[in-house]
Scaffold this active site. Sequence first.
Site, PDB file in Angstrom:
ATOM      1  N   TYR A 206       0.842  -1.203   0.000  1.00 26.75           N
ATOM      2  CA  TYR A 206       0.000   0.000   0.000  1.00 26.75           C
ATOM      3  C   TYR A 206       0.876   1.251   0.000  1.00 26.75           C
ATOM      4  O   TYR A 206       0.696   2.150  -0.815  1.00 26.75           O
ATOM      5  CB  TYR A 206      -0.932  -0.013   1.216  1.00 26.75           C
ATOM      6  CG  TYR A 206      -1.943   1.129   1.222  1.00 26.75           C
ATOM      7  CD1 TYR A 206      -2.925   1.206   0.240  1.00 26.75           C
ATOM      8  CD2 TYR A 206      -1.912   2.113   2.205  1.00 26.75           C
ATOM      9  CE1 TYR A 206      -3.855   2.243   0.235  1.00 26.75           C
ATOM     10  CE2 TYR A 206      -2.838   3.153   2.214  1.00 26.75           C
ATOM     11  CZ  TYR A 206      -3.805   3.208   1.223  1.00 26.75           C
ATOM     12  OH  TYR A 206      -4.723   4.248   1.215  1.00 26.75           O
ATOM     13  N   LYS A 210       1.257   3.905  -3.266  1.00 32.24           N
ATOM     14  CA  LYS A 210       0.812   5.306  -3.203  1.00 32.24           C
ATOM     15  C   LYS A 210       1.980   6.257  -3.469  1.00 32.24           C
ATOM     16  O   LYS A 210       1.805   7.297  -4.100  1.00 32.24           O
ATOM     17  CB  LYS A 210       0.170   5.595  -1.845  1.00 32.24           C
ATOM     18  CG  LYS A 210      -1.160   4.862  -1.625  1.00 32.24           C
ATOM     19  CD  LYS A 210      -2.229   5.293  -2.618  1.00 32.24           C
ATOM     20  CE  LYS A 210      -3.601   4.710  -2.279  1.00 32.24           C
ATOM     21  NZ  LYS A 210      -4.673   5.155  -3.191  1.00 32.24           N
ATOM     22  N   ILE A 238      -9.353   9.619   7.118  1.00 34.93           N
ATOM     23  CA  ILE A 238     -10.680  10.086   6.701  1.00 34.93           C
ATOM     24  C   ILE A 238     -11.704   9.076   7.194  1.00 34.93           C
ATOM     25  O   ILE A 238     -11.521   7.860   7.029  1.00 34.93           O
ATOM     26  CB  ILE A 238     -10.757  10.209   5.157  1.00 34.93           C
ATOM     27  CG1 ILE A 238      -9.575  11.016   4.599  1.00 34.93           C
ATOM     28  CG2 ILE A 238     -12.092  10.833   4.740  1.00 34.93           C
ATOM     29  CD1 ILE A 238      -9.472  12.454   5.078  1.00 34.93           C
ATOM     30  N   THR A 240     -14.326   7.195   6.519  1.00 37.19           N
ATOM     31  CA  THR A 240     -15.129   6.589   5.447  1.00 37.19           C
ATOM     32  C   THR A 240     -15.273   5.111   5.784  1.00 37.19           C
ATOM     33  O   THR A 240     -14.593   4.618   6.703  1.00 37.19           O
ATOM     34  CB  THR A 240     -14.383   6.698   4.101  1.00 37.19           C
ATOM     35  OG1 THR A 240     -13.162   5.933   4.206  1.00 37.19           O
ATOM     36  CG2 THR A 240     -14.046   8.133   3.737  1.00 37.19           C
TER      37      THR A 240
HETATM   38  N1  LIG Z   1     -10.511   6.627   4.038  1.00 37.92           N
HETATM   39  C1  LIG Z   1      -9.275   6.961   4.306  1.00 37.92           C
HETATM   40  O1  LIG Z   1      -8.904   7.183   5.468  1.00 37.92           O
HETATM   41  C2  LIG Z   1      -8.269   7.085   3.164  1.00 37.92           C
HETATM   42  C3  LIG Z   1      -7.005   7.578   3.501  1.00 37.92           C
HETATM   43  C4  LIG Z   1      -6.070   7.716   2.502  1.00 37.92           C
HETATM   44  C5  LIG Z   1      -6.397   7.385   1.193  1.00 37.92           C
HETATM   45  N2  LIG Z   1      -7.637   6.922   0.892  1.00 37.92           N
HETATM   46  C6  LIG Z   1      -7.899   6.557  -0.515  1.00 37.92           C
HETATM   47  O2  LIG Z   1      -9.237   6.823  -0.887  1.00 37.92           O
HETATM   48  C7  LIG Z   1      -9.640   5.857  -1.866  1.00 37.92           C
HETATM   49  C8  LIG Z   1     -10.880   5.108  -1.385  1.00 37.92           C
HETATM   50  O3  LIG Z   1     -11.931   5.974  -1.357  1.00 37.92           O
HETATM   51  P1  LIG Z   1     -13.345   5.583  -0.723  1.00 37.92           P
HETATM   52  O4  LIG Z   1     -13.331   5.963   0.690  1.00 37.92           O
HETATM   53  O5  LIG Z   1     -14.400   6.153  -1.584  1.00 37.92           O
HETATM   54  O6  LIG Z   1     -13.367   3.977  -0.802  1.00 37.92           O
HETATM   55  P2  LIG Z   1     -14.591   3.016  -0.965  1.00 37.92           P
HETATM   56  O7  LIG Z   1     -14.000   1.661  -0.738  1.00 37.92           O
HETATM   57  O8  LIG Z   1     -15.766   3.415  -0.139  1.00 37.92           O
HETATM   58  O9  LIG Z   1     -15.030   3.213  -2.490  1.00 37.92           O
HETATM   59  C9  LIG Z   1     -14.246   2.739  -3.526  1.00 37.92           C
HETATM   60  C10 LIG Z   1     -15.150   2.123  -4.581  1.00 37.92           C
HETATM   61  O10 LIG Z   1     -14.272   1.495  -5.515  1.00 37.92           O
HETATM   62  C11 LIG Z   1     -14.910   0.334  -5.972  1.00 37.92           C
HETATM   63  N3  LIG Z   1     -13.910  -0.603  -6.480  1.00 37.92           N
HETATM   64  C12 LIG Z   1     -13.052  -1.358  -5.749  1.00 37.92           C
HETATM   65  N4  LIG Z   1     -12.333  -2.136  -6.577  1.00 37.92           N
HETATM   66  C13 LIG Z   1     -12.748  -1.867  -7.837  1.00 37.92           C
HETATM   67  C14 LIG Z   1     -12.394  -2.368  -9.115  1.00 37.92           C
HETATM   68  N5  LIG Z   1     -11.499  -3.344  -9.254  1.00 37.92           N
HETATM   69  N6  LIG Z   1     -12.985  -1.838 -10.215  1.00 37.92           N
HETATM   70  C15 LIG Z   1     -13.942  -0.864 -10.078  1.00 37.92           C
HETATM   71  N7  LIG Z   1     -14.351  -0.387  -8.886  1.00 37.92           N
HETATM   72  C16 LIG Z   1     -13.752  -0.876  -7.777  1.00 37.92           C
HETATM   73  C17 LIG Z   1     -15.644  -0.232  -4.776  1.00 37.92           C
HETATM   74  O11 LIG Z   1     -16.743  -1.046  -5.185  1.00 37.92           O
HETATM   75  C18 LIG Z   1     -16.093   1.025  -4.046  1.00 37.92           C
HETATM   76  O12 LIG Z   1     -17.438   1.360  -4.370  1.00 37.92           O
HETATM   77  C19 LIG Z   1      -8.481   4.892  -2.049  1.00 37.92           C
HETATM   78  O13 LIG Z   1      -7.687   5.252  -3.151  1.00 37.92           O
HETATM   79  C20 LIG Z   1      -7.726   5.066  -0.744  1.00 37.92           C
HETATM   80  O14 LIG Z   1      -6.372   4.665  -0.854  1.00 37.92           O
HETATM   81  C21 LIG Z   1      -8.573   6.752   1.860  1.00 37.92           C
END
Ligand SMILES: NC(=O)c1ccc[n+]([C@@H]2O[C@H](COP(=O)([O-])OP(=O)(O)OC[C@H]3O[C@@H](n4cnc5c(N)ncnc54)[C@H](O)[C@@H]3O)[C@@H](O)[C@H]2O)c1
Length: 313
Positions: A206, A210, A238, A240
């Site tokens: 991971y 990134k 975040i 989420t």
């Molecule tokens: N929440 C945090 O604290 C945090 C911190 C740093 C970075 N991020 C980054 O934020 C992003 C995640 O965002 P989020 O909170 O909306 O996540 P989430 O998991 O709620 O939403 C991501 C969506 O991507 C879809 N997905 C997963 N694999 C897939 C694939 N192979 N093809 C198509 N769709 C696919 C999932 O179905 C999901 O609906 C990531 O890149 C993560 O690294 C999050």
Amino acid sequence: MAQPPSDPVISSAMEEVTDIVPPPEITAEAKGEAPGRGRLLGKNILVVGGGQSHNDFDPNPPIGNGRATSVLLAREGATVVVVDRSEDAANGTVALIQREGVGAGLVLVGDVSTEEGCRAIVREGLELLRGRLDGLVIVVGTVGAPATLPKNSAAYWDFVMNINLRAHYLILQEALPHMEKLPTGGSVVSLSSVAAYLPASPEPAYHASKAALQVLVQNVAYQFAPKVRVNTVVPGLIDTPMGRSAGTQIKGRNASAIPLSRQGSGWDIAYAVVWLLSGESSFVTAQNIVVDGGRIGTGGKGAKKLVAVNEVS
Ligand SMILES: NC(=O)c1ccc[n+]([C@@H]2O[C@H](COP(=O)([O-])OP(=O)(O)OC[C@H]3O[C@@H](n4cnc5c(N)ncnc54)[C@H](O)[C@@H]3O)[C@@H](O)[C@H]2O)c1
């Protein structure tokens, strides 16, 4: 006297924190309650990963980064194609967009885990948007791999790299030549993570993915300048569904790690994306915009402790 953080929805995720100086009143923007201001009127935007994941342990989940971003882009006047491998997740986002009554939302089911899947997403997205793509947001990312893949195996490494790095590369490669042809140019955002700067967890792939994503984005920004701007938004902790899932494994993943005394919301991330896709940031490219409540900028300082404040006074 210790007070709980003021808004449990976006303050401390799964762990309650009572020993830190509480944050000021949470803004309407951070809660997703501010009205749109027409900042993206008439823009066509593709959001890859615009649905939202689900945790069985959490009956009342907060909004994810992809969903909040898609809804806010539409609220600001854009037509948004919400791409997700889960049709239900994409439908859920588009239902929220339709409820807003501003902009428009269209569902596209697609999977970024294969090369053809990535290319098809751009091809079909362009069809839905009648050939004009002004903005692209790539949200998809995974912290780890399914339990069927042994930790530390090559397959585990490849799974994470494939989604977090290769998919972003393939989608950028497929989409940007189209955006480059527009007289107005275009703007792209990939979602990175502060994991690129804080490399200590049991998930090496991971962190590495990134960090590499940020350099990839800077390379692509150079290749497609001056017509397309390419940046990352770098979320910190975040609140989420994905953040809560990580929080079940990482002790202390809560507001006490953050100088602004709260976790971010998906809306905090969405506002950074909106800015980067709008004309307001027209001189900004090849940048990694950190949205983390001050954690990286203060050298990893956490929230101020109530005890420490009392000791000073
Ligand atoms: N929440 C945090 O604290 C945090 C911190 C740093 C970075 N991020 C980054 O934020 C992003 C995640 O965002 P989020 O909170 O909306 O996540 P989430 O998991 O709620 O939403 C991501 C969506 O991507 C879809 N997905 C997963 N694999 C897939 C694939 N192979 N093809 C198509 N769709 C696919 C999932 O179905 C999901 O609906 C990531 O890149 C993560 O690294 C999050």
